[in-house]
Design a protein around this motif. Structure first.
Motif, PDB file in Angstrom:
ATOM      1  N   ALA A  12     -15.114   4.154   9.102  1.00  0.00           N
ATOM      2  CA  ALA A  12     -14.182   5.301   9.194  1.00  0.00           C
ATOM      3  C   ALA A  12     -14.977   6.588   9.609  1.00  0.00           C
ATOM      4  CB  ALA A  12     -13.875   5.530   7.609  1.00  0.00           C
ATOM      5  N   PRO A  13     -13.992   7.654  10.240  1.00  0.00           N
ATOM      6  CA  PRO A  13     -14.575   8.832  10.609  1.00  0.00           C
ATOM      7  C   PRO A  13     -15.165   9.425   9.201  1.00  0.00           C
ATOM      8  CG  PRO A  13     -12.292   8.627  11.474  1.00  0.00           C
ATOM      9  CD  PRO A  13     -12.628   7.305  10.658  1.00  0.00           C
ATOM     10  N   GLU A  14     -16.023  10.555   9.288  1.00  0.00           N
ATOM     11  CA  GLU A  14     -16.361  11.192   8.040  1.00  0.00           C
ATOM     12  C   GLU A  14     -15.351  11.847   7.356  1.00  0.00           C
ATOM     13  OE1 GLU A  14     -19.946  13.745   7.984  1.00  0.00           O
ATOM     14  OE2 GLU A  14     -20.653  12.334   9.541  1.00  0.00           O
ATOM     15  N   SER A  15     -15.151  11.616   5.928  1.00  0.00           N
ATOM     16  CA  SER A  15     -14.307  12.148   5.003  1.00  0.00           C
ATOM     17  C   SER A  15     -12.762  11.515   5.107  1.00  0.00           C
ATOM     18  CB  SER A  15     -14.182  13.452   5.000  1.00  0.00           C
ATOM     19  OG  SER A  15     -13.271  13.862   6.043  1.00  0.00           O
ATOM     20  N   LEU A  16     -12.916  10.415   5.991  1.00  0.00           N
ATOM     21  CA  LEU A  16     -11.267   9.705   6.175  1.00  0.00           C
ATOM     22  C   LEU A  16     -11.594   8.113   5.547  1.00  0.00           C
ATOM     23  CD1 LEU A  16     -10.017  11.278   9.525  1.00  0.00           C
ATOM     24  CD2 LEU A  16      -9.599  12.084   7.244  1.00  0.00           C
ATOM     25  N   GLU A  17     -12.507   7.975   4.578  1.00  0.00           N
ATOM     26  CA  GLU A  17     -12.646   6.599   4.361  1.00  0.00           C
ATOM     27  C   GLU A  17     -11.388   6.161   3.678  1.00  0.00           C
ATOM     28  OE1 GLU A  17     -14.643   9.243   3.612  1.00  0.00           O
ATOM     29  OE2 GLU A  17     -16.861   8.563   3.987  1.00  0.00           O
ATOM     30  N   LYS A  18     -10.837   6.964   2.810  1.00  0.00           N
ATOM     31  CA  LYS A  18      -9.667   6.520   2.030  1.00  0.00           C
ATOM     32  C   LYS A  18      -8.516   6.111   3.134  1.00  0.00           C
ATOM     33  CE  LYS A  18     -10.443   6.264  -2.439  1.00  0.00           C
ATOM     34  NZ  LYS A  18     -10.898   5.034  -2.449  1.00  0.00           N
ATOM     35  N   ASP A  19      -8.397   7.049   4.107  1.00  0.00           N
ATOM     36  CA  ASP A  19      -7.154   6.784   4.992  1.00  0.00           C
ATOM     37  C   ASP A  19      -7.396   5.242   5.652  1.00  0.00           C
ATOM     38  OD1 ASP A  19      -5.598   9.480   5.516  1.00  0.00           O
ATOM     39  OD2 ASP A  19      -7.769  10.089   5.055  1.00  0.00           O
ATOM     40  N   LEU A  20      -8.752   5.117   6.152  1.00  0.00           N
ATOM     41  CA  LEU A  20      -8.974   3.817   6.795  1.00  0.00           C
ATOM     42  C   LEU A  20      -8.774   2.886   5.729  1.00  0.00           C
ATOM     43  CD1 LEU A  20     -10.028   2.056   9.176  1.00  0.00           C
ATOM     44  CD2 LEU A  20     -12.379   2.401   8.447  1.00  0.00           C
ATOM     45  N   GLU A  21      -9.286   2.935   4.539  1.00  0.00           N
ATOM     46  CA  GLU A  21      -8.950   1.731   3.402  1.00  0.00           C
ATOM     47  C   GLU A  21      -7.435   1.292   3.153  1.00  0.00           C
ATOM     48  OE1 GLU A  21     -10.780   2.972  -0.386  1.00  0.00           O
ATOM     49  OE2 GLU A  21     -10.118   1.079  -1.075  1.00  0.00           O
ATOM     50  N   GLN A  22      -6.902   2.562   3.383  1.00  0.00           N
ATOM     51  CA  GLN A  22      -5.341   2.350   3.136  1.00  0.00           C
ATOM     52  C   GLN A  22      -4.692   1.618   4.268  1.00  0.00           C
ATOM     53  OE1 GLN A  22      -4.034   6.447   1.725  1.00  0.00           O
ATOM     54  NE2 GLN A  22      -2.281   5.343   1.305  1.00  0.00           N
ATOM     55  N   GLU A  23      -5.261   2.115   5.633  1.00  0.00           N
ATOM     56  CA  GLU A  23      -4.497   1.182   6.934  1.00  0.00           C
ATOM     57  C   GLU A  23      -4.923  -0.082   6.596  1.00  0.00           C
ATOM     58  OE1 GLU A  23      -6.180   3.277  10.177  1.00  0.00           O
ATOM     59  OE2 GLU A  23      -4.502   2.460  11.445  1.00  0.00           O
ATOM     60  N   ILE A  24      -6.199  -0.627   6.276  1.00  0.00           N
ATOM     61  CA  ILE A  24      -6.529  -1.772   6.222  1.00  0.00           C
ATOM     62  C   ILE A  24      -5.777  -2.685   4.946  1.00  0.00           C
ATOM     63  CG2 ILE A  24      -8.398  -3.646   5.414  1.00  0.00           C
ATOM     64  CD1 ILE A  24     -10.554  -1.702   6.691  1.00  0.00           C
ATOM     65  N   GLN A  25      -5.528  -1.902   3.821  1.00  0.00           N
ATOM     66  CA  GLN A  25      -4.766  -2.555   3.009  1.00  0.00           C
ATOM     67  C   GLN A  25      -3.221  -2.726   3.278  1.00  0.00           C
ATOM     68  OE1 GLN A  25      -5.580   0.041  -0.082  1.00  0.00           O
ATOM     69  NE2 GLN A  25      -7.354  -1.272  -0.858  1.00  0.00           N
ATOM     70  N   ARG A  26      -2.634  -1.832   4.166  1.00  0.00           N
ATOM     71  CA  ARG A  26      -1.304  -2.146   4.805  1.00  0.00           C
ATOM     72  C   ARG A  26      -1.121  -2.944   5.877  1.00  0.00           C
ATOM     73  NH1 ARG A  26       2.111   2.592   3.657  1.00  0.00           N
ATOM     74  NH2 ARG A  26       3.117   2.007   5.776  1.00  0.00           N
ATOM     75  N   HIS A  27      -2.124  -3.359   6.562  1.00  0.00           N
ATOM     76  CA  HIS A  27      -2.269  -4.359   7.737  1.00  0.00           C
ATOM     77  C   HIS A  27      -2.018  -5.591   7.198  1.00  0.00           C
ATOM     78  CE1 HIS A  27      -3.146  -6.209  11.503  1.00  0.00           C
ATOM     79  NE2 HIS A  27      -3.259  -4.971  12.018  1.00  0.00           N
ATOM     80  N   PRO A  28      -0.945  -6.182   7.783  1.00  0.00           N
ATOM     81  CA  PRO A  28      -0.408  -7.566   7.202  1.00  0.00           C
ATOM     82  C   PRO A  28      -1.475  -8.831   7.679  1.00  0.00           C
ATOM     83  CG  PRO A  28       0.839  -6.767   9.191  1.00  0.00           C
ATOM     84  CD  PRO A  28       0.145  -5.627   9.047  1.00  0.00           C
ATOM     85  N   GLN A  29      -2.299  -8.484   8.583  1.00  0.00           N
ATOM     86  CA  GLN A  29      -3.395  -9.583   9.064  1.00  0.00           C
ATOM     87  C   GLN A  29      -4.588  -9.433   8.440  1.00  0.00           C
ATOM     88  OE1 GLN A  29      -2.241  -9.405  13.156  1.00  0.00           O
ATOM     89  NE2 GLN A  29      -2.404 -11.618  13.070  1.00  0.00           N
ATOM     90  N   LEU A  30      -4.937  -8.403   7.728  1.00  0.00           N
ATOM     91  CA  LEU A  30      -6.306  -7.952   7.367  1.00  0.00           C
ATOM     92  C   LEU A  30      -6.502  -8.087   5.925  1.00  0.00           C
ATOM     93  CD1 LEU A  30      -7.051  -4.882   9.518  1.00  0.00           C
ATOM     94  CD2 LEU A  30      -7.495  -7.182  10.105  1.00  0.00           C
ATOM     95  N   GLU A  31      -7.501  -8.512   5.442  1.00  0.00           N
ATOM     96  CA  GLU A  31      -7.961  -8.513   3.916  1.00  0.00           C
ATOM     97  C   GLU A  31      -9.324  -7.644   3.918  1.00  0.00           C
ATOM     98  OE1 GLU A  31      -8.686 -11.553   0.471  1.00  0.00           O
ATOM     99  OE2 GLU A  31      -7.703 -12.431   2.057  1.00  0.00           O
ATOM    100  N   LEU A  32      -9.208  -6.803   3.170  1.00  0.00           N
ATOM    101  CA  LEU A  32     -10.697  -6.093   2.896  1.00  0.00           C
ATOM    102  C   LEU A  32     -11.689  -6.920   2.081  1.00  0.00           C
ATOM    103  CD1 LEU A  32     -12.102  -3.457   3.587  1.00  0.00           C
ATOM    104  CD2 LEU A  32     -11.001  -2.415   1.309  1.00  0.00           C
ATOM    105  N   LYS A  33     -12.846  -7.030   2.421  1.00  0.00           N
ATOM    106  CA  LYS A  33     -13.767  -8.097   1.855  1.00  0.00           C
ATOM    107  C   LYS A  33     -14.815  -7.223   1.123  1.00  0.00           C
ATOM    108  CE  LYS A  33     -11.835 -12.003   2.409  1.00  0.00           C
ATOM    109  NZ  LYS A  33     -11.561 -12.945   1.193  1.00  0.00           N
ATOM    110  N   HIS A  34     -15.286  -6.122   1.846  1.00  0.00           N
ATOM    111  CA  HIS A  34     -16.473  -5.414   1.456  1.00  0.00           C
ATOM    112  C   HIS A  34     -16.479  -4.280   2.046  1.00  0.00           C
ATOM    113  CE1 HIS A  34     -20.390  -5.549  -0.271  1.00  0.00           C
ATOM    114  NE2 HIS A  34     -21.086  -5.494   0.810  1.00  0.00           N
TER     115      HIS A  34
END
Ligand SMILES: C[S@@+](CC[C@H](N)C(=O)[O-])C[C@H]1O[C@@H](n2cnc3c(N)ncnc32)[C@H](O)[C@@H]1O
Length: 309
Positions: A12-34
Protein backbone atom coordinates in the motif's frame (compact mmCIF):
# COMPACT_ATOMS: atom_id res chain seq x y z
CA UNK A 1 -3.26 -33.26 -7.32
CA UNK A 2 -4.66 -30.34 -5.30
CA UNK A 3 -4.19 -27.02 -7.10
CA UNK A 4 -3.34 -24.22 -4.65
CA UNK A 5 -4.10 -20.62 -5.50
CA UNK A 6 -1.06 -18.30 -5.64
CA UNK A 7 -0.35 -15.80 -2.87
CA UNK A 8 0.55 -12.34 -4.10
CA UNK A 9 1.87 -9.39 -2.06
CA UNK A 10 0.49 -5.87 -2.53
CA UNK A 11 2.26 -2.88 -1.00
CA UNK A 12 0.00 0.00 0.00
CA UNK A 13 1.12 3.61 -0.54
CA UNK A 14 2.00 5.24 2.77
CA UNK A 15 -1.12 6.06 4.84
CA UNK A 16 -3.43 4.33 2.33
CA UNK A 17 -3.33 0.87 3.98
CA UNK A 18 -7.06 0.95 4.78
CA UNK A 19 -7.89 1.73 1.16
CA UNK A 20 -5.86 -1.20 -0.13
CA UNK A 21 -7.35 -3.50 2.49
CA UNK A 22 -10.87 -2.49 1.43
CA UNK A 23 -10.01 -2.89 -2.24
CA UNK A 24 -8.78 -6.44 -1.62
CA UNK A 25 -11.86 -7.27 0.43
CA UNK A 26 -14.12 -5.98 -2.35
CA UNK A 27 -12.27 -7.95 -5.05
CA UNK A 28 -14.24 -11.08 -6.03
CA UNK A 29 -11.16 -13.25 -6.66
CA UNK A 30 -8.96 -12.22 -3.74
CA UNK A 31 -8.85 -13.42 -0.17
CA UNK A 32 -6.71 -11.50 2.29
CA UNK A 33 -4.46 -13.94 4.15
CA UNK A 34 -1.90 -11.89 6.01
CA UNK A 35 -0.70 -8.33 6.61
CA UNK A 36 2.77 -7.10 7.51
CA UNK A 37 2.30 -3.35 8.08
CA UNK A 38 1.88 -1.92 4.53
CA UNK A 39 2.32 -5.30 2.80
CA UNK A 40 -0.88 -7.28 2.19
CA UNK A 41 -0.72 -10.94 1.18
CA UNK A 42 -3.76 -12.16 -0.70
CA UNK A 43 -4.69 -15.46 -2.27
CA UNK A 44 -5.81 -15.32 -5.89
CA UNK A 45 -4.52 -14.23 -9.30
CA UNK A 46 -2.34 -11.11 -9.69
CA UNK A 47 -4.82 -8.23 -9.61
CA UNK A 48 -4.46 -4.71 -10.97
CA UNK A 49 -5.35 -2.97 -7.71
CA UNK A 50 -5.46 0.80 -7.67
CA UNK A 51 -4.14 1.41 -4.15
CA UNK A 52 -0.97 -0.56 -4.73
CA UNK A 53 2.53 0.85 -5.05
CA UNK A 54 4.37 -2.38 -5.77
CA UNK A 55 3.35 -5.99 -6.35
CA UNK A 56 5.35 -8.82 -4.80
CA UNK A 57 4.81 -11.44 -7.51
CA UNK A 58 6.33 -14.48 -5.73
CA UNK A 59 6.32 -13.94 -1.96
CA UNK A 60 7.97 -16.63 0.14
CA UNK A 61 8.46 -16.94 3.88
CA UNK A 62 11.57 -18.30 5.65
CA UNK A 63 12.59 -18.78 9.25
CA UNK A 64 16.01 -17.23 9.79
CA UNK A 65 18.38 -17.01 12.74
CA UNK A 66 21.30 -14.82 11.75
CA UNK A 67 22.12 -11.79 9.62
CA UNK A 68 24.59 -13.65 7.41
CA UNK A 69 22.20 -16.59 6.90
CA UNK A 70 19.44 -14.15 5.83
CA UNK A 71 21.76 -12.40 3.38
CA UNK A 72 22.79 -15.81 2.00
CA UNK A 73 19.15 -16.82 1.56
CA UNK A 74 18.46 -13.60 -0.36
CA UNK A 75 21.56 -14.03 -2.57
CA UNK A 76 20.42 -17.59 -3.37
CA UNK A 77 17.02 -16.34 -4.53
CA UNK A 78 17.95 -13.33 -6.66
CA UNK A 79 20.48 -10.69 -7.65
CA UNK A 80 19.09 -7.31 -6.76
CA UNK A 81 17.12 -6.65 -3.60
CA UNK A 82 15.24 -3.65 -2.22
CA UNK A 83 14.51 -3.69 1.51
CA UNK A 84 11.02 -2.84 2.76
CA UNK A 85 11.96 -1.55 6.18
CA UNK A 86 8.93 -1.47 8.47
CA UNK A 87 10.71 -2.37 11.71
CA UNK A 88 13.94 -4.08 12.72
CA UNK A 89 15.69 -1.26 10.83
CA UNK A 90 19.19 -1.90 12.23
CA UNK A 91 19.02 -5.62 11.48
CA UNK A 92 17.70 -4.92 7.98
CA UNK A 93 20.50 -2.44 7.28
CA UNK A 94 23.12 -4.99 8.34
CA UNK A 95 21.55 -7.62 6.05
CA UNK A 96 21.25 -5.23 3.10
CA UNK A 97 24.95 -4.32 3.50
CA UNK A 98 25.79 -7.94 2.65
CA UNK A 99 23.85 -7.78 -0.65
CA UNK A 100 24.86 -6.30 -4.02
CA UNK A 101 24.58 -2.49 -3.85
CA UNK A 102 21.27 -1.15 -5.11
CA UNK A 103 21.91 1.93 -7.25
CA UNK A 104 18.90 4.18 -7.74
CA UNK A 105 19.37 7.15 -10.05
CA UNK A 106 16.52 9.66 -10.18
CA UNK A 107 14.83 9.66 -13.58
CA UNK A 108 15.03 12.50 -16.03
CA UNK A 109 12.01 13.49 -18.15
CA UNK A 110 11.58 12.62 -20.91
CA UNK A 111 13.76 9.57 -20.42
CA UNK A 112 13.57 5.83 -20.39
CA UNK A 113 11.85 3.79 -17.68
CA UNK A 114 14.33 1.31 -16.16
CA UNK A 115 13.68 -2.29 -17.13
CA UNK A 116 15.60 -4.01 -14.32
CA UNK A 117 14.13 -6.88 -12.32
CA UNK A 118 14.10 -6.04 -8.64
CA UNK A 119 13.36 -8.28 -5.69
CA UNK A 120 11.93 -7.07 -2.39
CA UNK A 121 12.31 -8.33 1.15
CA UNK A 122 11.25 -7.52 4.68
CA UNK A 123 11.46 -8.88 8.21
CA UNK A 124 8.15 -9.67 9.87
CA UNK A 125 10.03 -10.30 13.11
CA UNK A 126 13.64 -11.01 14.04
CA UNK A 127 13.30 -14.62 12.80
CA UNK A 128 10.87 -14.31 9.88
CA UNK A 129 12.00 -13.27 6.43
CA UNK A 130 9.61 -12.55 3.58
CA UNK A 131 11.08 -12.18 0.12
CA UNK A 132 9.87 -11.91 -3.46
CA UNK A 133 12.49 -12.30 -6.21
CA UNK A 134 10.12 -10.54 -8.63
CA UNK A 135 8.21 -7.30 -8.13
CA UNK A 136 6.19 -5.10 -10.51
CA UNK A 137 8.29 -1.95 -10.12
CA UNK A 138 11.93 -1.32 -11.06
CA UNK A 139 12.04 1.17 -8.15
CA UNK A 140 12.59 0.17 -4.53
CA UNK A 141 9.08 -0.19 -3.04
CA UNK A 142 7.63 1.52 -6.12
CA UNK A 143 9.03 4.90 -5.07
CA UNK A 144 9.54 6.73 -8.34
CA UNK A 145 11.98 9.60 -8.08
CA UNK A 146 12.72 12.30 -10.69
CA UNK A 147 15.38 14.95 -11.12
CA UNK A 148 13.00 17.80 -10.36
CA UNK A 149 12.55 21.07 -12.21
CA UNK A 150 12.22 24.24 -10.12
CA UNK A 151 10.72 26.24 -12.98
CA UNK A 152 7.44 24.27 -12.93
CA UNK A 153 4.51 26.38 -11.66
CA UNK A 154 3.41 23.59 -9.26
CA UNK A 155 4.55 20.16 -8.11
CA UNK A 156 1.55 18.57 -9.86
CA UNK A 157 3.78 18.28 -12.98
CA UNK A 158 5.38 15.19 -11.36
CA UNK A 159 2.11 13.25 -11.77
CA UNK A 160 2.21 13.66 -15.55
CA UNK A 161 5.95 12.94 -15.73
CA UNK A 162 5.37 9.71 -13.82
CA UNK A 163 2.29 8.72 -15.81
CA UNK A 164 3.96 9.28 -19.21
CA UNK A 165 7.21 7.59 -18.15
CA UNK A 166 5.55 4.50 -16.63
CA UNK A 167 3.06 4.07 -19.51
CA UNK A 168 5.81 4.71 -22.09
CA UNK A 169 3.50 7.07 -23.90
CA UNK A 170 3.71 10.80 -24.45
CA UNK A 171 1.62 13.39 -26.28
CA UNK A 172 3.32 14.20 -29.56
CA UNK A 173 4.37 17.71 -30.63
CA UNK A 174 1.45 19.62 -32.11
CA UNK A 175 -1.19 17.27 -30.65
CA UNK A 176 -4.06 19.18 -29.07
CA UNK A 177 -4.48 18.82 -25.30
CA UNK A 178 -7.34 20.08 -23.16
CA UNK A 179 -6.18 20.67 -19.57
CA UNK A 180 -9.13 21.06 -17.18
CA UNK A 181 -8.52 22.47 -13.71
CA UNK A 182 -5.12 23.65 -14.92
CA UNK A 183 -4.16 26.47 -12.54
CA UNK A 184 -1.43 27.35 -11.57
CA UNK A 185 -0.20 25.41 -14.61
CA UNK A 186 2.06 22.42 -13.83
CA UNK A 187 0.34 20.09 -16.31
CA UNK A 188 -0.03 22.81 -18.96
CA UNK A 189 3.70 23.55 -18.53
CA UNK A 190 4.57 19.86 -19.12
CA UNK A 191 2.33 19.62 -22.20
CA UNK A 192 3.51 22.87 -23.81
CA UNK A 193 7.07 21.76 -23.01
CA UNK A 194 6.44 18.67 -25.15
CA UNK A 195 5.44 20.94 -28.03
CA UNK A 196 1.68 20.32 -27.70
CA UNK A 197 -1.01 22.91 -28.25
CA UNK A 198 -2.85 23.33 -24.96
CA UNK A 199 -6.31 24.66 -24.15
CA UNK A 200 -5.98 25.38 -20.47
CA UNK A 201 -9.23 25.76 -18.50
CA UNK A 202 -9.63 26.94 -14.91
CA UNK A 203 -11.66 29.42 -12.93
CA UNK A 204 -8.34 30.58 -11.43
CA UNK A 205 -5.58 32.18 -13.52
CA UNK A 206 -2.51 30.47 -14.96
CA UNK A 207 0.96 31.52 -13.87
CA UNK A 208 1.64 34.73 -15.91
CA UNK A 209 4.75 33.31 -17.61
CA UNK A 210 2.64 30.51 -19.15
CA UNK A 211 -0.15 32.81 -20.28
CA UNK A 212 2.36 34.39 -22.73
CA UNK A 213 3.26 31.03 -24.36
CA UNK A 214 1.84 30.97 -27.93
CA UNK A 215 1.13 27.20 -27.63
CA UNK A 216 -1.25 27.85 -24.73
CA UNK A 217 -4.80 29.19 -24.96
CA UNK A 218 -6.08 30.01 -21.51
CA UNK A 219 -9.84 29.97 -20.81
CA UNK A 220 -11.03 31.33 -17.47
CA UNK A 221 -14.10 29.12 -17.25
CA UNK A 222 -15.95 26.47 -15.29
CA UNK A 223 -14.81 23.18 -16.83
CA UNK A 224 -18.21 21.58 -16.16
CA UNK A 225 -19.94 24.25 -18.26
CA UNK A 226 -17.69 23.61 -21.27
CA UNK A 227 -19.59 22.15 -24.20
CA UNK A 228 -17.38 19.57 -26.02
CA UNK A 229 -18.79 20.75 -29.37
CA UNK A 230 -17.58 24.29 -28.70
CA UNK A 231 -14.03 22.95 -28.17
CA UNK A 232 -14.02 20.39 -31.00
CA UNK A 233 -11.85 17.25 -31.23
CA UNK A 234 -8.83 16.95 -28.92
CA UNK A 235 -6.10 14.30 -28.81
CA UNK A 236 -5.87 14.34 -25.02
CA UNK A 237 -8.22 15.39 -22.25
CA UNK A 238 -6.54 15.98 -18.89
CA UNK A 239 -8.33 16.80 -15.67
CA UNK A 240 -6.85 17.61 -12.29
CA UNK A 241 -10.01 19.43 -11.13
CA UNK A 242 -10.76 19.30 -7.43
CA UNK A 243 -14.25 17.78 -7.38
CA UNK A 244 -16.21 14.76 -6.19
CA UNK A 245 -15.52 11.55 -8.18
CA UNK A 246 -19.15 11.37 -9.39
CA UNK A 247 -18.86 14.84 -10.89
CA UNK A 248 -15.69 13.89 -12.75
CA UNK A 249 -17.37 10.69 -13.94
CA UNK A 250 -20.22 12.74 -15.42
CA UNK A 251 -17.73 14.99 -17.21
CA UNK A 252 -15.82 11.98 -18.58
CA UNK A 253 -19.05 10.39 -19.86
CA UNK A 254 -20.06 13.66 -21.55
CA UNK A 255 -16.76 13.72 -23.44
CA UNK A 256 -16.82 10.00 -24.31
CA UNK A 257 -20.38 10.29 -25.63
CA UNK A 258 -19.43 13.35 -27.69
CA UNK A 259 -16.60 11.23 -29.14
CA UNK A 260 -14.36 14.29 -29.23
CA UNK A 261 -11.44 13.17 -27.02
CA UNK A 262 -9.17 10.20 -27.83
CA UNK A 263 -7.07 9.85 -24.66
CA UNK A 264 -7.99 10.73 -21.09
CA UNK A 265 -5.80 11.22 -18.02
CA UNK A 266 -7.79 12.36 -15.00
CA UNK A 267 -7.14 12.60 -11.29
CA UNK A 268 -9.94 11.16 -9.13
CA UNK A 269 -9.72 13.03 -5.84
CA UNK A 270 -11.24 11.97 -2.55
CA UNK A 271 -12.36 14.23 0.24
CA UNK A 272 -12.56 12.01 3.30
CA UNK A 273 -13.46 8.38 2.64
CA UNK A 274 -12.67 6.72 -0.68
CA UNK A 275 -15.74 6.40 -2.91
CA UNK A 276 -15.36 2.76 -4.02
CA UNK A 277 -18.77 2.79 -5.80
CA UNK A 278 -17.58 5.62 -8.04
CA UNK A 279 -14.33 3.74 -8.68
CA UNK A 280 -16.32 0.71 -9.84
CA UNK A 281 -18.15 2.96 -12.31
CA UNK A 282 -14.85 4.35 -13.67
CA UNK A 283 -13.52 0.78 -14.00
CA UNK A 284 -16.52 -0.15 -16.15
CA UNK A 285 -15.42 2.27 -18.88
CA UNK A 286 -13.92 -0.15 -21.43
CA UNK A 287 -10.15 -0.01 -21.88
CA UNK A 288 -9.56 2.22 -18.89
CA UNK A 289 -7.21 1.83 -15.96
CA UNK A 290 -7.02 3.23 -12.43
CA UNK A 291 -3.70 3.50 -10.63
CA UNK A 292 -2.09 5.25 -7.71
CA UNK A 293 1.00 7.06 -8.93
CA UNK A 294 3.77 7.49 -6.39
CA UNK A 295 3.22 11.25 -6.83
CA UNK A 296 -0.52 10.95 -6.07
CA UNK A 297 -1.81 11.84 -2.61
CA UNK A 298 -5.28 10.60 -1.55
CA UNK A 299 -6.24 10.47 -5.19
CA UNK A 300 -6.00 8.08 -8.13
CA UNK A 301 -5.23 8.48 -11.81
CA UNK A 302 -7.87 7.20 -14.21
CA UNK A 303 -6.75 6.85 -17.83
CA UNK A 304 -8.09 5.73 -21.16
CA UNK A 305 -5.49 5.50 -23.90
CA UNK A 306 -6.74 4.65 -27.39
CA UNK A 307 -4.92 4.22 -30.69
CA UNK A 308 -5.35 6.75 -33.48
CA UNK A 309 -7.93 5.75 -36.09
C1 LIG B 1 -5.00 20.59 -7.96
S1 LIG B 1 -5.35 22.06 -8.78
C2 LIG B 1 -4.72 21.72 -10.37
C3 LIG B 1 -3.23 21.77 -10.47
C4 LIG B 1 -2.76 21.78 -11.91
N1 LIG B 1 -3.03 20.52 -12.58
C5 LIG B 1 -1.29 22.06 -12.03
O1 LIG B 1 -0.57 21.22 -12.61
O2 LIG B 1 -0.84 23.11 -11.57
C6 LIG B 1 -7.05 21.95 -9.02
C7 LIG B 1 -7.64 23.08 -9.82
O3 LIG B 1 -9.00 22.78 -10.11
C8 LIG B 1 -9.63 24.02 -10.32
N2 LIG B 1 -11.09 23.87 -10.36
C9 LIG B 1 -11.93 23.50 -9.38
N3 LIG B 1 -13.21 23.49 -9.84
C10 LIG B 1 -13.15 23.87 -11.14
C11 LIG B 1 -14.12 24.04 -12.17
N4 LIG B 1 -15.42 23.83 -11.92
N5 LIG B 1 -13.70 24.42 -13.39
C12 LIG B 1 -12.39 24.64 -13.64
N6 LIG B 1 -11.43 24.49 -12.71
C13 LIG B 1 -11.80 24.11 -11.47
C14 LIG B 1 -9.13 24.87 -9.15
O4 LIG B 1 -9.30 26.24 -9.44
C15 LIG B 1 -7.66 24.43 -9.10
O5 LIG B 1 -6.84 25.35 -9.79
Amino acid sequence: MVQTKPIIGYLAPESLEKDLEQEIQRHPQLELKHQIARLFLAEGPIADLAFCQNIWCEPQKFTIDSISQTAKKLREHGKLWAPLSQGFHRRMTLIQEQLPKLKSQPLTFPGSWPERELGAWTLEDANTLWLSPKTSSPFANGEVCFVENREAPSRAYLKLWEFFSAQKICPQPSELCLDLGSSPGGWTWVLAGLGCKVISVDKAPLTPALAKNPLIQSLKKDAFQLDPKSVGPVDWLFSDIICYPERLLELVHTWIEADLARNFVCTIKFQGATDFEALDKFRKIPGSRIQHLFCNKHELTWSLIRPRN
